[in-house]
Design a protein around this motif. Structure first.
Motif, PDB file in Angstrom:
ATOM      1  N   PRO A 221       0.815  -1.220   0.000  1.00  0.00           N
ATOM      2  CA  PRO A 221       0.000   0.000   0.000  1.00  0.00           C
ATOM      3  C   PRO A 221       0.847   1.267   0.000  1.00  0.00           C
ATOM      4  CG  PRO A 221      -0.898  -1.614   1.529  1.00  0.00           C
ATOM      5  CD  PRO A 221       0.433  -2.142   1.088  1.00  0.00           C
ATOM      6  N   MET A 222       1.965   1.233   0.691  1.00  0.00           N
ATOM      7  CA  MET A 222       2.870   2.371   0.715  1.00  0.00           C
ATOM      8  C   MET A 222       3.376   2.696  -0.689  1.00  0.00           C
ATOM      9  SD  MET A 222       6.579   2.528   2.690  1.00  0.00           S
ATOM     10  CE  MET A 222       5.854   2.206   4.291  1.00  0.00           C
ATOM     11  N   ILE A 223       3.761   1.657  -1.426  1.00  0.00           N
ATOM     12  CA  ILE A 223       4.268   1.844  -2.789  1.00  0.00           C
ATOM     13  C   ILE A 223       3.169   2.392  -3.699  1.00  0.00           C
ATOM     14  CG2 ILE A 223       5.119   0.613  -4.830  1.00  0.00           C
ATOM     15  CD1 ILE A 223       6.580  -1.283  -2.823  1.00  0.00           C
ATOM     16  N   LEU A 224       1.959   1.843  -3.586  1.00  0.00           N
ATOM     17  CA  LEU A 224       0.864   2.294  -4.433  1.00  0.00           C
ATOM     18  C   LEU A 224       0.491   3.749  -4.153  1.00  0.00           C
ATOM     19  CD1 LEU A 224      -1.497  -0.824  -4.451  1.00  0.00           C
ATOM     20  CD2 LEU A 224       0.240  -0.176  -6.128  1.00  0.00           C
ATOM     21  N   GLN A 225       0.630   4.173  -2.901  1.00  0.00           N
ATOM     22  CA  GLN A 225       0.313   5.554  -2.543  1.00  0.00           C
ATOM     23  C   GLN A 225       1.445   6.511  -2.881  1.00  0.00           C
ATOM     24  OE1 GLN A 225      -0.646   5.317   1.623  1.00  0.00           O
ATOM     25  NE2 GLN A 225      -2.344   3.892   1.272  1.00  0.00           N
ATOM     26  N   GLY A 226       2.649   5.965  -3.104  1.00  0.00           N
ATOM     27  CA  GLY A 226       3.799   6.805  -3.413  1.00  0.00           C
ATOM     28  C   GLY A 226       4.329   7.586  -2.230  1.00  0.00           C
ATOM     29  N   GLU A 227       4.045   7.117  -1.033  1.00  0.00           N
ATOM     30  CA  GLU A 227       4.528   7.763   0.179  1.00  0.00           C
ATOM     31  C   GLU A 227       5.356   6.759   0.971  1.00  0.00           C
ATOM     32  OE1 GLU A 227       1.139   9.235   2.226  1.00  0.00           O
ATOM     33  OE2 GLU A 227       0.585  10.668   0.656  1.00  0.00           O
ATOM     34  N   PHE A 228       6.514   7.207   1.479  1.00  0.00           N
ATOM     35  CA  PHE A 228       7.467   6.262   2.055  1.00  0.00           C
ATOM     36  C   PHE A 228       7.958   6.700   3.438  1.00  0.00           C
ATOM     37  CE2 PHE A 228       7.641   6.063  -2.572  1.00  0.00           C
ATOM     38  CZ  PHE A 228       7.408   4.716  -2.782  1.00  0.00           C
ATOM     39  N   PRO A 229       7.041   6.774   4.435  1.00  0.00           N
ATOM     40  CA  PRO A 229       7.485   7.084   5.800  1.00  0.00           C
ATOM     41  C   PRO A 229       8.466   6.016   6.276  1.00  0.00           C
ATOM     42  CG  PRO A 229       5.232   6.230   5.788  1.00  0.00           C
ATOM     43  CD  PRO A 229       5.603   6.479   4.356  1.00  0.00           C
ATOM     44  N   THR A 230       9.518   6.460   6.916  1.00  0.00           N
ATOM     45  CA  THR A 230      10.651   5.567   7.155  1.00  0.00           C
ATOM     46  C   THR A 230      10.421   4.615   8.320  1.00  0.00           C
ATOM     47  OG1 THR A 230      12.117   7.282   6.313  1.00  0.00           O
ATOM     48  CG2 THR A 230      13.130   5.480   7.536  1.00  0.00           C
ATOM     49  N   SER A 231      10.478   3.334   8.008  1.00  0.00           N
ATOM     50  CA  SER A 231      10.503   2.274   9.003  1.00  0.00           C
ATOM     51  C   SER A 231      11.896   1.650   9.053  1.00  0.00           C
ATOM     52  CB  SER A 231       9.449   1.222   8.665  1.00  0.00           C
ATOM     53  OG  SER A 231       9.494   0.158   9.560  1.00  0.00           O
ATOM     54  N   PHE A 232      12.481   1.453   7.863  1.00  0.00           N
ATOM     55  CA  PHE A 232      13.856   0.957   7.727  1.00  0.00           C
ATOM     56  C   PHE A 232      14.506   1.798   6.631  1.00  0.00           C
ATOM     57  CE2 PHE A 232      16.663  -2.652   5.951  1.00  0.00           C
ATOM     58  CZ  PHE A 232      17.720  -2.263   6.743  1.00  0.00           C
ATOM     59  N   PRO A 233      15.453   2.676   6.988  1.00  0.00           N
ATOM     60  CA  PRO A 233      16.010   3.599   5.996  1.00  0.00           C
ATOM     61  C   PRO A 233      16.650   2.885   4.806  1.00  0.00           C
ATOM     62  CG  PRO A 233      16.595   4.307   8.207  1.00  0.00           C
ATOM     63  CD  PRO A 233      15.979   2.931   8.338  1.00  0.00           C
ATOM     64  N   LEU A 234      16.391   3.414   3.641  1.00  0.00           N
ATOM     65  CA  LEU A 234      16.931   2.837   2.410  1.00  0.00           C
ATOM     66  C   LEU A 234      18.454   2.750   2.447  1.00  0.00           C
ATOM     67  CD1 LEU A 234      15.678   3.461  -1.155  1.00  0.00           C
ATOM     68  CD2 LEU A 234      18.109   3.772  -0.685  1.00  0.00           C
ATOM     69  N   LYS A 235      19.102   3.754   3.036  1.00  0.00           N
ATOM     70  CA  LYS A 235      20.572   3.750   3.082  1.00  0.00           C
ATOM     71  C   LYS A 235      21.103   2.547   3.858  1.00  0.00           C
ATOM     72  CE  LYS A 235      20.879   6.806   7.140  1.00  0.00           C
ATOM     73  NZ  LYS A 235      21.378   8.121   7.628  1.00  0.00           N
ATOM     74  N   HIS A 236      20.355   2.085   4.859  1.00  0.00           N
ATOM     75  CA  HIS A 236      20.802   0.928   5.629  1.00  0.00           C
ATOM     76  C   HIS A 236      20.631  -0.365   4.843  1.00  0.00           C
ATOM     77  CE1 HIS A 236      21.607   3.580   8.819  1.00  0.00           C
ATOM     78  NE2 HIS A 236      20.455   3.536   9.457  1.00  0.00           N
ATOM     79  N   MET A 237      19.565  -0.456   4.057  1.00  0.00           N
ATOM     80  CA  MET A 237      19.414  -1.635   3.207  1.00  0.00           C
ATOM     81  C   MET A 237      20.548  -1.711   2.199  1.00  0.00           C
ATOM     82  SD  MET A 237      18.170  -4.425   2.191  1.00  0.00           S
ATOM     83  CE  MET A 237      16.602  -4.697   3.006  1.00  0.00           C
ATOM     84  N   GLN A 238      20.887  -0.578   1.589  1.00  0.00           N
ATOM     85  CA  GLN A 238      21.979  -0.594   0.609  1.00  0.00           C
ATOM     86  C   GLN A 238      23.300  -0.984   1.281  1.00  0.00           C
ATOM     87  OE1 GLN A 238      24.804   1.862  -0.279  1.00  0.00           O
ATOM     88  NE2 GLN A 238      25.295   0.118  -1.606  1.00  0.00           N
ATOM     89  N   LYS A 239      23.504  -0.499   2.500  1.00  0.00           N
ATOM     90  CA  LYS A 239      24.703  -0.878   3.258  1.00  0.00           C
ATOM     91  C   LYS A 239      24.741  -2.380   3.516  1.00  0.00           C
ATOM     92  CE  LYS A 239      24.377  -0.778   7.511  1.00  0.00           C
ATOM     93  NZ  LYS A 239      24.000  -1.677   8.634  1.00  0.00           N
ATOM     94  N   ASP A 240      23.601  -2.958   3.879  1.00  0.00           N
ATOM     95  CA  ASP A 240      23.554  -4.388   4.171  1.00  0.00           C
ATOM     96  C   ASP A 240      23.773  -5.230   2.913  1.00  0.00           C
ATOM     97  OD1 ASP A 240      23.039  -3.605   6.732  1.00  0.00           O
ATOM     98  OD2 ASP A 240      20.915  -4.118   6.703  1.00  0.00           O
ATOM     99  N   LEU A 241      23.223  -4.788   1.784  1.00  0.00           N
ATOM    100  CA  LEU A 241      23.478  -5.484   0.529  1.00  0.00           C
ATOM    101  C   LEU A 241      24.960  -5.432   0.176  1.00  0.00           C
ATOM    102  CD1 LEU A 241      20.394  -4.284  -1.511  1.00  0.00           C
ATOM    103  CD2 LEU A 241      20.944  -6.677  -1.028  1.00  0.00           C
ATOM    104  N   ARG A 242      25.560  -4.269   0.379  1.00  0.00           N
ATOM    105  CA  ARG A 242      26.995  -4.120   0.088  1.00  0.00           C
ATOM    106  C   ARG A 242      27.824  -5.074   0.953  1.00  0.00           C
ATOM    107  NH1 ARG A 242      30.297  -1.064   2.973  1.00  0.00           N
ATOM    108  NH2 ARG A 242      28.621   0.279   3.748  1.00  0.00           N
ATOM    109  N   LEU A 243      27.484  -5.162   2.240  1.00  0.00           N
ATOM    110  CA  LEU A 243      28.220  -6.050   3.133  1.00  0.00           C
ATOM    111  C   LEU A 243      28.009  -7.519   2.767  1.00  0.00           C
ATOM    112  CD1 LEU A 243      27.601  -4.298   6.574  1.00  0.00           C
ATOM    113  CD2 LEU A 243      29.674  -4.208   5.171  1.00  0.00           C
TER     114      LEU A 243
END
Length: 286
Positions: A221-243
């Motif tokens: 629902p968040m994606i469909l509404q186009g609103e992304f209140p932060t639960s898990f910051p995107l920068k941390h996901m990218q960091k975890d993928l990198r690791l």
């Protein structure tokens, strides 16, 4: 365990420390930005001036920090955890870091006469608030046994995974899969809508079948509404993928899907979305 310390009061730490205070533990808190301690102090926690003070005064100190650099800094700076630890007191690092970082902190803590446990968590803001995280512990078994009563107030499952490094590796595996699932989910929603399908019907069908999972149900629902209140910051996901990809390099393990997902998250950071929820990776696909 009489006195508990808690270092790092971001999205996750604020909720986790609050649950410990509400459960009746005597908690001392510290954060790089001291203002973030105020809500915990209002609940009954005590505010410390430095990580050293927390580690010196508490039987067990917990920390959840942004990345390997932050985890090392809080441990190794002049007024850091290492300066205060000793006499068998425990340090539980719940940050998501690579296993080498975790081991270096463990070695330093142990050499200073403390005990170390890594315990990264699987879950985002809502599970942290609800006390339903999955806590992936590894390291000193006696410290694990001592920390379980606190873990039970922060999470719903806290397996002991063995020697230091195993908790860090398990967390990277979990988040690598989650990042890959999110990019595939976003691509599916984008493709479906551009082909004339209705977004909510896509979600309804996904949630009725074998692909149903809490992440799709919560983020869809968040994606469909186009609103992304932060639960898990995107920068941390990218960091975890990198690791995770770096761990694959060390082990000679191909990770083609994870590498592709990482590129999408890197692109999202370039678009200025690093503080948004990680579901905002949709904006690189839509």
């Amino acid at each position: 365990m009489k006195k508990i310390g808690f270092l790092g009061l971001g999205i996750m730490g604020q909720a986790m420390a609050s649950n410990l205070v509400r459960a009746g533990f005597e908690v001392t808190v510290w954060n790089r930005n001291p203002d973030k301690c105020a809500p915990l102090v209002e609940l009954g926690a005590r505010q410390a001036e430095s990580p050293r003070e927390v580690a010196a005064e508490c039987d067990v100190s917990f920390a959840i920090l942004a990345d390997p650099a932050a985890a090392k800094e809080v441990c190794f700076v002049a007024e850091g955890v290492l300066a205060g630890i000793g006499d068998g007191r425990g340090y539980v690092d719940m940050s998501t870091v690579d296993s080498d970082t975790s081991q270096s902190i463990a070695d330093a803590i142990n050499s200073a006469g403390g005990r170390f446990l890594e315990a990264p968590v699987s879950g985002t803001k809502k599970p942290a608030e609800d006390g339903t995280l999955i806590i992936l512990a590894a390291g000193d078994r006696s410290l694990y046994d001592e920390a379980v009563p606190a873990f039970e107030k922060m999470g719903k499952l806290c397996p002991y995974l063995g020697t230091t490094g195993q908790g860090a590796r398990m967390k990277l595996v979990v988040n690598m899969i989650m990042g890959g699932m999110m990019t595939a989910f976003c691509e599916g929603l984008a493709l479906g809508q551009k082909s004339g399908l209705e977004g909510n019907q896509i979600l309804e069908i996904l949630m009725a079948g074998a692909l149903a999972n809490p992440m799709f149900g919560g983020k869809g629902p968040m994606i469909l509404q186009g609103e992304f209140p932060t639960s898990f910051p995107l920068k941390h996901m990218q960091k975890d993928l990198r690791l995770a990809i770096a761990l694959g390099d060390q082990l000679g393990q191909p990770l083609a899907t994870a590498a592709a997902a990482n590129e999408s998250f890197k692109r999202a950071r370039q678009l200025g979305l690093e503080e948004a929820d990680f579901a905002a990776v949709f904006k690189t696909i839509d």
